[in-house]
Design a protein around this motif. Sequence first.
Motif, PDB file in Angstrom:
ATOM      1  N   ALA A  67       0.851  -1.252   0.154  1.00  0.00           N
ATOM      2  CA  ALA A  67      -0.083  -0.152  -0.072  1.00  0.00           C
ATOM      3  C   ALA A  67       0.732   1.027   0.086  1.00  0.00           C
ATOM      4  N   GLU A  68       2.116   0.912   0.246  1.00  0.00           N
ATOM      5  CA  GLU A  68       2.975   2.272   0.055  1.00  0.00           C
ATOM      6  C   GLU A  68       2.875   2.971  -1.142  1.00  0.00           C
ATOM      7  N   ALA A  69       2.953   4.260  -1.061  1.00  0.00           N
ATOM      8  CA  ALA A  69       2.766   5.357  -2.166  1.00  0.00           C
ATOM      9  C   ALA A  69       3.536   5.019  -3.420  1.00  0.00           C
ATOM     10  N   ARG A  70       4.912   4.499  -3.304  1.00  0.00           N
ATOM     11  CA  ARG A  70       5.621   4.275  -4.677  1.00  0.00           C
ATOM     12  C   ARG A  70       5.390   2.818  -5.002  1.00  0.00           C
ATOM     13  N   VAL A  71       4.787   2.029  -4.194  1.00  0.00           N
ATOM     14  CA  VAL A  71       4.795   0.648  -4.765  1.00  0.00           C
ATOM     15  C   VAL A  71       3.121   0.457  -5.304  1.00  0.00           C
ATOM     16  N   PHE A  72       2.149   1.214  -4.748  1.00  0.00           N
ATOM     17  CA  PHE A  72       0.975   0.439  -4.849  1.00  0.00           C
ATOM     18  C   PHE A  72       0.787   1.005  -6.575  1.00  0.00           C
ATOM     19  N   LYS A 129       2.508   0.733  -9.100  1.00  0.00           N
ATOM     20  CA  LYS A 129       3.096  -0.229  -9.904  1.00  0.00           C
ATOM     21  C   LYS A 129       2.102  -1.392  -9.845  1.00  0.00           C
ATOM     22  N   LEU A 130       1.735  -1.834  -8.485  1.00  0.00           N
ATOM     23  CA  LEU A 130       0.876  -3.043  -8.350  1.00  0.00           C
ATOM     24  C   LEU A 130      -0.400  -3.027  -8.999  1.00  0.00           C
ATOM     25  N   ALA A 131      -1.014  -1.561  -9.079  1.00  0.00           N
ATOM     26  CA  ALA A 131      -2.100  -1.420  -9.794  1.00  0.00           C
ATOM     27  C   ALA A 131      -2.108  -1.681 -11.235  1.00  0.00           C
ATOM     28  N   MET A 132      -1.068  -0.906 -11.849  1.00  0.00           N
ATOM     29  CA  MET A 132      -0.958  -0.875 -13.125  1.00  0.00           C
ATOM     30  C   MET A 132      -0.618  -2.410 -13.674  1.00  0.00           C
ATOM     31  N   THR A 133       0.201  -3.271 -12.890  1.00  0.00           N
ATOM     32  CA  THR A 133       0.400  -4.446 -13.349  1.00  0.00           C
ATOM     33  C   THR A 133      -1.181  -5.285 -13.285  1.00  0.00           C
ATOM     34  N   ALA A 134      -1.742  -5.111 -12.411  1.00  0.00           N
ATOM     35  CA  ALA A 134      -3.198  -5.713 -12.151  1.00  0.00           C
ATOM     36  C   ALA A 134      -3.898  -5.299 -13.238  1.00  0.00           C
ATOM     37  N   SER A 135      -3.978  -4.198 -13.884  1.00  0.00           N
ATOM     38  CA  SER A 135      -4.705  -3.741 -15.135  1.00  0.00           C
ATOM     39  C   SER A 135      -4.207  -4.112 -16.285  1.00  0.00           C
ATOM     40  N   ILE A 136      -3.197  -4.893 -16.373  1.00  0.00           N
ATOM     41  CA  ILE A 136      -2.603  -5.237 -17.760  1.00  0.00           C
ATOM     42  C   ILE A 136      -3.509  -5.999 -18.585  1.00  0.00           C
ATOM     43  N   PRO A 137      -4.586  -7.100 -17.965  1.00  0.00           N
ATOM     44  CA  PRO A 137      -5.477  -7.702 -18.955  1.00  0.00           C
ATOM     45  C   PRO A 137      -6.569  -6.791 -19.401  1.00  0.00           C
ATOM     46  N   PHE A 138      -6.789  -5.389 -18.627  1.00  0.00           N
ATOM     47  CA  PHE A 138      -7.686  -4.519 -19.288  1.00  0.00           C
ATOM     48  C   PHE A 138      -6.983  -3.518 -20.086  1.00  0.00           C
ATOM     49  N   PRO A 139      -7.077  -3.789 -21.380  1.00  0.00           N
ATOM     50  CA  PRO A 139      -6.498  -2.301 -22.214  1.00  0.00           C
ATOM     51  C   PRO A 139      -7.530  -1.305 -22.380  1.00  0.00           C
ATOM     52  N   GLY A 140      -6.742  -0.063 -22.245  1.00  0.00           N
ATOM     53  CA  GLY A 140      -7.384   1.054 -22.248  1.00  0.00           C
ATOM     54  C   GLY A 140      -7.278   1.714 -21.010  1.00  0.00           C
ATOM     55  N   VAL A 141      -6.723   0.968 -19.916  1.00  0.00           N
ATOM     56  CA  VAL A 141      -6.716   1.625 -18.418  1.00  0.00           C
ATOM     57  C   VAL A 141      -5.294   2.079 -18.324  1.00  0.00           C
ATOM     58  N   HIS A 142      -5.107   3.487 -18.072  1.00  0.00           N
ATOM     59  CA  HIS A 142      -3.831   3.781 -17.852  1.00  0.00           C
ATOM     60  C   HIS A 142      -3.740   4.646 -16.409  1.00  0.00           C
ATOM     61  N   ARG A 143      -2.670   5.230 -16.225  1.00  0.00           N
ATOM     62  CA  ARG A 143      -2.345   5.800 -15.113  1.00  0.00           C
ATOM     63  C   ARG A 143      -3.124   6.880 -14.661  1.00  0.00           C
ATOM     64  N   ASP A 144      -3.788   7.510 -15.625  1.00  0.00           N
ATOM     65  CA  ASP A 144      -4.818   8.625 -15.166  1.00  0.00           C
ATOM     66  C   ASP A 144      -6.160   8.217 -14.458  1.00  0.00           C
ATOM     67  N   ALA A 145      -6.199   6.817 -14.603  1.00  0.00           N
ATOM     68  CA  ALA A 145      -7.488   6.262 -13.734  1.00  0.00           C
ATOM     69  C   ALA A 145      -6.989   6.006 -12.294  1.00  0.00           C
ATOM     70  N   LEU A 146      -5.697   6.207 -11.896  1.00  0.00           N
ATOM     71  CA  LEU A 146      -5.324   5.931 -10.722  1.00  0.00           C
ATOM     72  C   LEU A 146      -5.646   7.067  -9.662  1.00  0.00           C
ATOM     73  N   PRO A 147      -6.317   6.795  -8.530  1.00  0.00           N
ATOM     74  CA  PRO A 147      -6.398   7.673  -7.611  1.00  0.00           C
ATOM     75  C   PRO A 147      -4.950   8.274  -7.142  1.00  0.00           C
ATOM     76  N   ARG A 148      -4.745   9.645  -6.458  1.00  0.00           N
ATOM     77  CA  ARG A 148      -3.417   9.975  -6.219  1.00  0.00           C
ATOM     78  C   ARG A 148      -2.889   9.676  -4.796  1.00  0.00           C
TER      79      ARG A 148
END
Length: 375
Positions: free
Chosen positions: A210-215, A217-236
Amino acid sequence: MALSNGSGGRGWCVEQAFFWDRMDVSTRGHWQRWKKPAIRGVKFALGALIVWMVARSLFGAWDDLRAYGETLEPSLPWLIVSAGVYLLGLSCFGNFFTRIMARSETPVRLAPGQRAYLIGHLGKYVPGKALVVVLRVGLLVPYGARAATAAFATLYETLVMMATGGILAGWIFVIWPGPPIEVPMGGGRSVSVPLAALSMGIGIPLLILAEARVFPKLAMTASIPFPGVHRDALPRVSIALLAEGIGWSLLGWTLMGLSLVATIQGIEPGSLPMTGWPMAIAAVALATVAGFLVAIFPGGLVIREAVLTASLGPVLGAEPAIVAALMLRLVWVVAELAISGALMLLRPKRSVAEVVPPVPDSVAGSSPASRLPGS
């Protein structure tokens, strides 16, 4: 076609556009014709699945309870108090969930956020727990939330909730150590693990994720099967947001532990003195966290009861601890059903900014994104 994120329904439309632009004209026509019946059918099937799984949990808890507590005469007022305190505890986590959404490009108000959070809990009774995400996304998108953002917020809130629960239980078990618990290792083998070590061993790795620098990367890795999801969808996410989440989670876990205290008072009055309350809080936290990690059991069943029984056994005695664990499960399921039913009827009104304009059939064939303002 603009794919930059915006506010309200724009983010949702952008995600629709990704798939829309990849359909040929014939497929678009079929989709327009079958869209509403298909969505209704999927909603009905998911609703029926959830109702069946929750009912199964409810009747299972009742059968187990009757097997252990045939002569039990619980105090209804104390069980109502237990249910109310439990829902207050859940609302603390729901408030943090809404705070995460507030750190995104598509924030939602507190009322829709809490509603989605509490109703979404019913999804945990379906093995795999993925329906928790599906329910929250489905309930928040009509209020302007971007689907991917709601899914990321669910993931982040869950990590912080579980990390805090594990570490809180670990600290309590360090101060008031209980007997070690037997952890199955497969093949009929098991290993004896101190409760404090088990709790910390779960909580600390989740906190790192859950650390701010790790999450991110984890979230974007989990989103790989879903094309069209980019970092702009991440909460800050940030250290401040993590600290806020830990605060809300500590309050939530404390209330959920006090729910167990009220349940015990309802079935065994006076059997748990105030000095045993920290143990009840730790037992609930560890049992819930361990139950969550074992995703194959709906709602953490079996695992949660096993940990609760092991934690409370030295305080209450083996059989009363089992009855308390089963009664707690029953109270929580009934409380979740009651609040979800009420909230399904009490739908917050959408503001003008939250309303997503419908796509008219007359313009089918053009990309939804091309019809967005500023595209």
